[in-house]
Design a protein around this motif. Structure first.
Motif, mmCIF file in Angstrom:
data_model
loop_
_atom_site.group_PDB
_atom_site.id
_atom_site.type_symbol
_atom_site.label_atom_id
_atom_site.label_comp_id
_atom_site.label_asym_id
_atom_site.label_seq_id
_atom_site.Cartn_x
_atom_site.Cartn_y
_atom_site.Cartn_z
ATOM 1 N N VAL A 75 0.866 -1.135 -0.064
ATOM 2 C CA VAL A 75 -0.224 -0.142 0.129
ATOM 3 C C VAL A 75 0.900 1.369 -0.068
ATOM 4 N N GLY A 76 1.879 1.197 0.855
ATOM 5 C CA GLY A 76 2.842 2.549 0.792
ATOM 6 C C GLY A 76 3.631 2.657 -0.397
ATOM 7 N N ARG A 77 3.851 1.544 -0.938
ATOM 8 C CA ARG A 77 4.458 1.458 -2.397
ATOM 9 C C ARG A 77 3.546 2.230 -3.413
ATOM 10 N N ALA A 132 8.159 1.907 4.749
ATOM 11 C CA ALA A 132 9.460 0.962 3.876
ATOM 12 C C ALA A 132 8.727 1.025 2.419
ATOM 13 N N GLY A 133 7.548 0.865 2.183
ATOM 14 C CA GLY A 133 6.990 0.834 0.789
ATOM 15 C C GLY A 133 6.992 2.187 0.257
ATOM 16 N N ALA A 134 6.760 3.060 1.046
ATOM 17 C CA ALA A 134 6.531 4.499 0.328
ATOM 18 C C ALA A 134 8.025 5.176 0.191
ATOM 19 N N LEU A 135 9.178 4.576 1.091
ATOM 20 C CA LEU A 135 10.434 5.088 0.638
ATOM 21 C C LEU A 135 11.178 4.224 -0.428
ATOM 22 N N LYS A 136 10.349 3.317 -0.928
ATOM 23 C CA LYS A 136 10.845 2.522 -2.172
ATOM 24 C C LYS A 136 11.848 1.401 -1.595
ATOM 25 N N MET A 137 12.035 0.837 -0.351
ATOM 26 C CA MET A 137 12.872 -0.022 0.304
ATOM 27 C C MET A 137 12.705 -1.224 -0.866
#
Length: 214
Positions: A75-77, A132-137
């Motif tokens: 979801v964050g990504r 973590a997803g939003a920061l593209k880890m």
């Protein structure tokens, strides 16, 4: 009907499903008392007459933690930081700017280890996956850390609370509530001090980089 009799009417499967569901939803990024539910289930497992297995409690929590964090990551990504900022405006108590800033500092300082450490800190337990997803880890880095953090948190919490429950029952038979109260206070104090230390490390300004030599 006494509380002991009422507890014995709860099917163990219901306990496992409740643990997995609540921990999973919390890990997804929705604030629920996942740790409270896990601790409560671990205490139930220390009562032999209830037939609740500590192993199944830990496994249910682990599955919920890993799956929930993975969904939160996706979801964050997909929606990025803007989703977390929107959530902060709608639910400032749980996703306010200070919470998001704290989580971002954790990722800036510890990187992928934040996913592991975050399991033990309420704010990071909620935000680690989506952030973590939003920061593209990269998911290949996120997933092992997600599983490792889940194993350490679930196995450690269930083991500690399970044996504490057994010891507490023995103490209550041999001594009194005073000894149990002292043990619980000491344990809670140590836990609070550790969490405050970690939070303080995150809130402290990052060290200034050395000026390049002329």
């Amino acid at each position: 009907m006494g509380i002991d009799h009422w507890l014995m009417t709860i099917p163990p499967l219901t306990v496992y499903l409740a643990v997995g569901l609540v921990v999973g939803i919390e890990s997804l990024g929705i604030p629920l008392p996942g740790e409270v539910v896990l601790v409560s289930a671990a205490l139930l497992s220390s009562r032999a007459e209830l037939d609740v297995s500590p192993l199944w409690v830990a496994l249910a929590a682990l599955v919920g933690a890993v799956v929930g964090d993975s969904i939160g990551y996706l979801v964050g990504r997909r929606y990025g930081i803007s989703l977390l900022e929107w959530a902060g405006r709608r639910f400032p108590k749980h996703f306010g700017p200070s919470h998001l800033e704290l989580a971002e500092r954790a990722f800036a300082r510890w990187g992928v280890l934040t996913v592991v450490i975050g399991r033990f800190i309420a704010i990071l337990r909620i935000l680690a996956g989506p952030l973590a997803g939003a920061l593209k880890m990269p998911y290949r880095k996120f997933m092992p850390a997600n599983v490792l953090g889940g194993v350490l948190w679930t196995a450690g919490t269930v083991t500690a609370i399970y044996f504490l429950g057994i010891v507490a029952e023995t103490w209550l038979k041999r001594f009194s509530y005073v000894g149990l109260a002292v043990a619980l206070i000491v344990g809670a104090t140590v836990g609070i001090m550790v969490r405050r230390r970690v939070t303080g490390m995150l809130e402290a300004p990052p060290p200034e980089e050395s000026a390049p030599a002329s």
